[in-house]
Design an enzyme around this catalytic site. Structure first.
Site, PDB file in Angstrom:
ATOM      1  N   HIS A 103       0.932  -1.213   0.004  1.00  0.00           N
ATOM      2  CA  HIS A 103      -0.088  -0.095  -0.031  1.00  0.00           C
ATOM      3  C   HIS A 103       0.909   1.327  -0.037  1.00  0.00           C
ATOM      4  O   HIS A 103       0.581   2.144  -0.870  1.00  0.00           O
ATOM      5  CB  HIS A 103      -0.875   0.013   1.247  1.00  0.00           C
ATOM      6  CG  HIS A 103      -2.006   1.188   1.295  1.00  0.00           C
ATOM      7  ND1 HIS A 103      -3.305   1.189   0.670  1.00  0.00           N
ATOM      8  CD2 HIS A 103      -1.630   2.481   1.845  1.00  0.00           C
ATOM      9  CE1 HIS A 103      -3.692   2.149   0.985  1.00  0.00           C
ATOM     10  NE2 HIS A 103      -2.726   3.224   1.735  1.00  0.00           N
ATOM     11  N   GLU A 104       1.842   1.489   0.997  1.00  0.00           N
ATOM     12  CA  GLU A 104       2.472   2.345   1.077  1.00  0.00           C
ATOM     13  C   GLU A 104       3.745   2.736  -0.207  1.00  0.00           C
ATOM     14  O   GLU A 104       4.177   3.630  -0.484  1.00  0.00           O
ATOM     15  CB  GLU A 104       3.320   2.533   2.375  1.00  0.00           C
ATOM     16  CG  GLU A 104       2.312   2.594   3.656  1.00  0.00           C
ATOM     17  CD  GLU A 104       1.450   3.615   3.732  1.00  0.00           C
ATOM     18  OE1 GLU A 104       1.743   4.607   3.240  1.00  0.00           O
ATOM     19  OE2 GLU A 104       0.174   3.343   4.281  1.00  0.00           O
ATOM     20  N   HIS A 161       2.162   4.526  -2.649  1.00  0.00           N
ATOM     21  CA  HIS A 161       2.050   6.113  -2.491  1.00  0.00           C
ATOM     22  C   HIS A 161       3.602   6.641  -2.910  1.00  0.00           C
ATOM     23  O   HIS A 161       3.645   7.684  -3.338  1.00  0.00           O
ATOM     24  CB  HIS A 161       1.570   6.257  -1.170  1.00  0.00           C
ATOM     25  CG  HIS A 161       0.359   6.224  -0.779  1.00  0.00           C
ATOM     26  ND1 HIS A 161      -0.508   6.769  -1.460  1.00  0.00           N
ATOM     27  CD2 HIS A 161      -0.182   5.572   0.310  1.00  0.00           C
ATOM     28  CE1 HIS A 161      -1.720   6.432  -0.951  1.00  0.00           C
ATOM     29  NE2 HIS A 161      -1.628   5.779   0.296  1.00  0.00           N
TER      30      HIS A 161
END
Length: 419
Positions: free
Chosen positions: A18-19, A22
């Site tokens: 997920h990160e 980003h």
């Protein structure tokens, strides 16, 4: 110990992916990503690479990517401050020493008159003890603040979150949930490659011993083509008729080794809540199909997404209680149960949690990706951004409420464990 390791690996994978989404899109847009963190709270491990501090933190309740300008800067120099300057070979400032200047005897000490580290990258100041000669110092784009002997890289405006286009900011925020959906698809594809994909016809896989199906003569590999005179093309059609016929004799026709066989089976009565259904004791067969595996990956992700969205809607409308929510403790408990059923089920559980993480982060709540996307969307509609201070207050309050919700959910999880 197996559950602990499985939980840590699963949590690390879901949050990291997920990160990482980003992070990648922040760097692609030219943003300065200050920190990539797994977990919250005190650091237990860290290293720096390519301008970014990578950390693992103590509390396994999420993670974050801290982008320059995306959160309040802790260092704000103003006229009158005394600072030390160190220079690179080009004569530009590469270190701005905020305190503990006595530890840097070679630093050039000045009193700040004006400072612009966003656009012009200049510092105007007087030598300490000599206010007759105002000097201007050029600052390197990758200079560092040094405060309490800890370095923080400066961020010119073009490297800050707010300087990027609406599309770039929206993509950077959406990339995290997007990566969770991609991860789920990949996991389902791996499951399909290993164990095969469910047959797209009424093909019998396992026949349970001493079941009505075994007594009727059904065998693994039989394809059900007719039930009670009606043609059957899908497993759902077959099971629907069986479930609606508890205790009744059902005539079926199967295809076996290119020939057809007719037989009768009497589904046993099984109580499911307040409803009685019929079961014969067979499972759907799995088949090896390379192309079908990719279709299976997307289809399973879609079906799981739809199921989670339905439950989320029921939670919002009050049809489901908040007691149905689970936090890290509850997820750990379910992981313990899933691990004992086999590695494939563990992979399936990981994929489902990845989709859940992606969906929850897209909900337009403060401090979540969805909440921040909402503000970017409002900016796109109105043509100008909302006051950053107001948005910041909104997210801070929202984050506090989310932490409160996390505490309540965790408390409910703990109570369930001991009831």
């Amino acid at each position: 110990m197996n559950t602990v390791i499985a939980f840590i690996l699963m949590f690390g994978l879901l949050v990291s992916v997920h990160e990482w989404g980003h992070l990648i899109f922040a760097k692609r847009a030219g943003m300065l990503a200050r920190e990539f963190a797994i977990g919250f709270g005190p650091k237990i491990f860290s290293f720096t690479k390519n301008e970014t501090l990578y950390t693992i933190r103590l509390l396994p309740i999420g993670g974050y990517v801290r982008v320059a300008g995306d959160d309040p800067e802790i260092i704000d120099l103003k006229p009158g401050h005394h600072i030390g300057l160190e220079f690179n070979e080009d004569g530009k400032v590469n270190k701005i020493i905020v305190n503990n200047k006595d530890k840097h005897p070679n630093a050039h000490l000045i009193e700040v008159e004006a400072i612009d580290l966003d656009h012009n990258l200049t510092i105007d100041g007087y030598n300490l003890g000599d206010e007759s000669n105002l000097q201007r110092f050029s600052v390197d784009r990758k200079a560092f603040f040094l405060m309490d002997e800890r370095e923080t890289q400066i961020a010119p405006y073009d490297r800050q979150f707010a300087s990027k286009t609406v599309g770039q900011r929206a993509m950077q925020l959406f990339a995290g949930p997007m990566m969770n959906f991609i991860l789920a698809i990949l996991i389902f594809v791996i499951i399909g490659l290993v164990q095969g994909v469910p047959a797209d016809r009424a093909l019998i896989g396992e026949v349970q011993p001493d079941s009505p199906a075994a007594e009727a003569g059904l065998e693994s590999g039989d394809e059900v083509i007719q039930v009670e005179g009606s043609s059957i093309t899908t497993w759902q059609e077959f099971t629907s008729i069986i479930q609606e016929s508890p205790g009744k004799s059902v005539d079926i026709v199967v295809k076996r080794d290119s020939q057809t066989e007719s037989m009768s089976v009497s589904p046993k009565e099984v109580t499911n809540g307040e409803v009685t259904i019929g079961q014969v004791g067979v499972t759907l067969a799995f088949e090896k199909s390379f192309l079908g595996t990719f279709k299976y990956g997307f289809l399973q992700t879609y079906e799981t997404t739809k199921l989670i969205l339905v439950n989320l809607f029921m939670l919002i409308t009050g049809q489901l209680s908040i007691d149905m929510l689970s936090g890290p403790v509850g997820i750990y408990d379910v992981t313990d149960q899933v691990v004992q059923t086999g590695f494939m089920n563990y992979l399936m559980w990981t994929a489902m949690l990845s989709i859940n993480l992606g969906i929850i982060n897209l909900v337009p709540l403060p401090a979540l990706d969805g909440g921040r996307l909402l503000f970017v969307g409002i900016e796109a509609v109105r043509g100008k951004p909302i006051d950053p201070q107001k948005e910041g207050i909104f997210h801070v309050i929202g984050f506090a409420l989310l932490m409160l919700l996390m505490i309540v959910v965790t408390w409910n999880d703990i109570q369930r464990l001991f009831l």
